[in-house]
Design an enzyme around this catalytic site. Structure first.
Site, PDB file in Angstrom:
ATOM      1  N   LYS A  34       0.832  -1.190   0.000  1.00  9.46           N
ATOM      2  CA  LYS A  34       0.000   0.000   0.000  1.00  9.46           C
ATOM      3  C   LYS A  34       0.876   1.252   0.000  1.00  9.46           C
ATOM      4  O   LYS A  34       2.001   1.231   0.523  1.00  9.46           O
ATOM      5  CB  LYS A  34      -0.878   0.033   1.257  1.00  9.46           C
ATOM      6  CG  LYS A  34      -1.909  -1.055   1.383  1.00  9.46           C
ATOM      7  CD  LYS A  34      -2.634  -0.926   2.715  1.00  9.46           C
ATOM      8  CE  LYS A  34      -3.632  -2.043   2.956  1.00  9.46           C
ATOM      9  NZ  LYS A  34      -4.801  -1.940   2.079  1.00  9.46           N
TER      10      LYS A  34
ATOM     11  N   ARG B 104      -9.743 -11.947   2.518  1.00  6.35           N
ATOM     12  CA  ARG B 104     -10.619 -13.021   2.044  1.00  6.35           C
ATOM     13  C   ARG B 104      -9.922 -14.375   2.074  1.00  6.35           C
ATOM     14  O   ARG B 104     -10.583 -15.413   2.170  1.00  6.35           O
ATOM     15  CB  ARG B 104     -11.126 -12.691   0.640  1.00  6.35           C
ATOM     16  CG  ARG B 104     -10.083 -12.666  -0.447  1.00  6.35           C
ATOM     17  CD  ARG B 104     -10.526 -11.908  -1.676  1.00  6.35           C
ATOM     18  NE  ARG B 104     -10.655 -10.485  -1.411  1.00  6.35           N
ATOM     19  CZ  ARG B 104     -11.064  -9.590  -2.303  1.00  6.35           C
ATOM     20  NH1 ARG B 104     -11.394  -9.980  -3.516  1.00  6.35           N
ATOM     21  NH2 ARG B 104     -11.147  -8.321  -1.997  1.00  6.35           N
TER      22      ARG B 104
END
Length: 469
Positions: free
Chosen positions: A248, A322
């Site tokens: 990020k 996930r």
């Protein structure tokens, strides 16, 4: 009881709070001449959230008026009395009349008193507090004070966990918090840690967390009668998310301490369920990891074999939540729970669609979805259903594996994340996935700026309604 709440049996002198709205002819009945003169001099109007501190003849505070605004106005809500927590001077107070929802008003008052000040000068106990006892409210005898207390405690627990910085809230510390909660309620805890995850069949939890020196783990709490209907809660416990090798930008990491917000929420919800002694067999699964950058980090293009046997091509290492949820959901699904709920700070796409205040949820069980929405409205804990739109499954296709962990384009990111998780839930027909922000960007009544437990009041109402004897 929470420090700012006192039982109805309290005999302390208290200042009455009167809730008023425009057009109420009787709202000023019983006021003294001094109080009426003060209102006239200040031009008080009972608009939503406006307060009047009325003096008696000696100048002491004798009564509080608090405006609810016009009935049906958009800025009138059950959490509005939470604003009182920051407006009142030190003292003890009581409700003179019942607002729209007395229980919610008391709860919002308690939630508004929440403070996370563990790292402020003079505090060394490492715990967030509820603002102390300088402003206290006597709970009316017509309100279930114990239920308000357990809800406030569960939300405060979740807020504390989210607000704690990642240097003090890694996988081990999240495990310690889970163990403390379990011990308080007589629950059992099993933890699978580090390389043992591979042997136990949780390869994706291991892959996401292996690059950190803080070992990944799966926390498994069980409580209640084993023969009762099974309620299973799964929470994403990514204690910090760098994005992995798909790192990020710096701005994207500033709030990543809250990426374990899903785990915090299910622990807060579990606290409510156990404190209420609901007749369920509760199971809480928290995959706790740190998604770090290192020489052994999982890579874009890697193919991981999940617990379920489904192979997953890594399209983006920043879609890690996930992956850990998938292994935990596969475990949960193996025992056919009556109700399965997972919670996660999963996608920015859900925030683009709904903003920070609305938690998105997905479910293939339309009856469950309707009930979630109904309870959300009833307790004013906002959620919004998004569809598991099956045609979008093609966005997750992989040429090399059964499925890709990231969508093939910029669209429908929250939906494709939900569809990814749905591949790992087959036996549990009553399942809901929540994608929440778990943060208040600014303070609002009952919702101080910082970590927030979204959707768990609605879910507690749903669970209590389903299972309470």
């Amino acid at each position: 009881m929470t420090a700012c709440l006192l039982p109805a049996s309290t005999t302390l002198a208290s200042v009455p709070i009167r809730f008023v709205e425009p057009g109420e002819d009787g709202s000023l009945e019983g006021l003294g001449d001094t109080e009426c003169a003060y209102l006239e001099a200040t031009g008080f109007k009972p608009t939503a959230g406006r307060i009047a501190l009325l003096p008696d003849e000696s100048g002491k505070l004798s009564r509080v008026l608090f405006g609810l605004g016009p009935s049906g106005a958009t800025d009138r809500n059950g959490l509005l009395p939470g604003k009182l927590a920051d407006l009142l001077p030190a003292g003890t107070y009581r409700f003179e009349n019942d607002p729209d929802d007395g229980a919610l008003a008391v709860l919002s008052f308690a939630l508004g008193r929440y403070r996370f000040d563990a790292y402020k000068a003079g505090r060394a106990d490492g715990q967030g507090k509820d603002g102390g006892d300088d402003v206290r409210l006597i709970v009316p005898d017509w309100i279930d004070a114990e239920d308000v207390e357990r809800i406030a405690a569960g939300i405060s627990l979740a807020r504390d966990l989210i607000n704690t910085p990642s240097n003090d809230m890694g996988p081990a510390e999240l495990e310690a918090a889970a163990r403390q909660l379990a011990e308080r309620h007589g629950a059992a805890v099993a933890v699978t840690e580090g390389d043992d995850l591979l042997e136990a069949g949780f390869p994706m939890i291991h892959a996401v967390g292996r690059a950190s020196h803080r070992a990944p783990r799966l926390i498994d709490i069980t409580w209640g009668d084993p023969s009762a209907l099974k309620l299973t809660l799964v929470g994403k416990g990514v204690c910090f998310d760098t994005g992995g090798l798909d790192i990020k930008p710096a701005a994207g990491m500033l709030m990543m301490k809250k990426d374990m917000g899903g785990a915090a929420c299910v622990l807060g919800l579990a606290s409510m369920v156990m404190a209420a002694k609901l007749p369920v067999r509760l199971r809480v699964l928290v995959p706790a990891v740190e998604n770090a950058v290192g020489g052994n980090a999982f890579r874009p293009g890697d193919i991981l074999r999940s617990r379920k046997g489904v192979t997953v091509e890594i399209g983006n290492t920043d879609a890690e939540g996930r992956l850990v949820l998938a292994d935990a959901l596969a475990l949960a699904d193996e025992e056919h729970p009556d109700l399965l709920i997972d919670m996660a700070t999963l996608t920015g796409a859900a925030r683009v669609a709904l903003g920070p205040d609305l938690a998105a949820f997905f479910s293939r069980d339309e009856a469950l979805a309707v009930e979630i929405s109904r309870q959300s409205h009833a307790v004013q804990d906002p959620v919004w259903q998004l569809p598991l739109w099956q045609p979008y499954e093609k966005m997750l296709e992989s040429k090399a594996a059964d499925i890709n962990n990231a969508g093939s384009g910029p669209f429908a990111g929250a939906i494709t994340a939900g569809l990814f998780l749905a591949r790992f839930v087959e036996k549990s027909t009553s399942w809901a996935h929540f994608d929440a922000y778990c943060w208040n960007r600014s303070s609002a009544p009952g919702r101080p700026e910082g970590g927030e437990a979204q959707a768990i009041r609605a879910l507690y109402a749903l669970i209590r309604n389903r299972y309470a004897a």
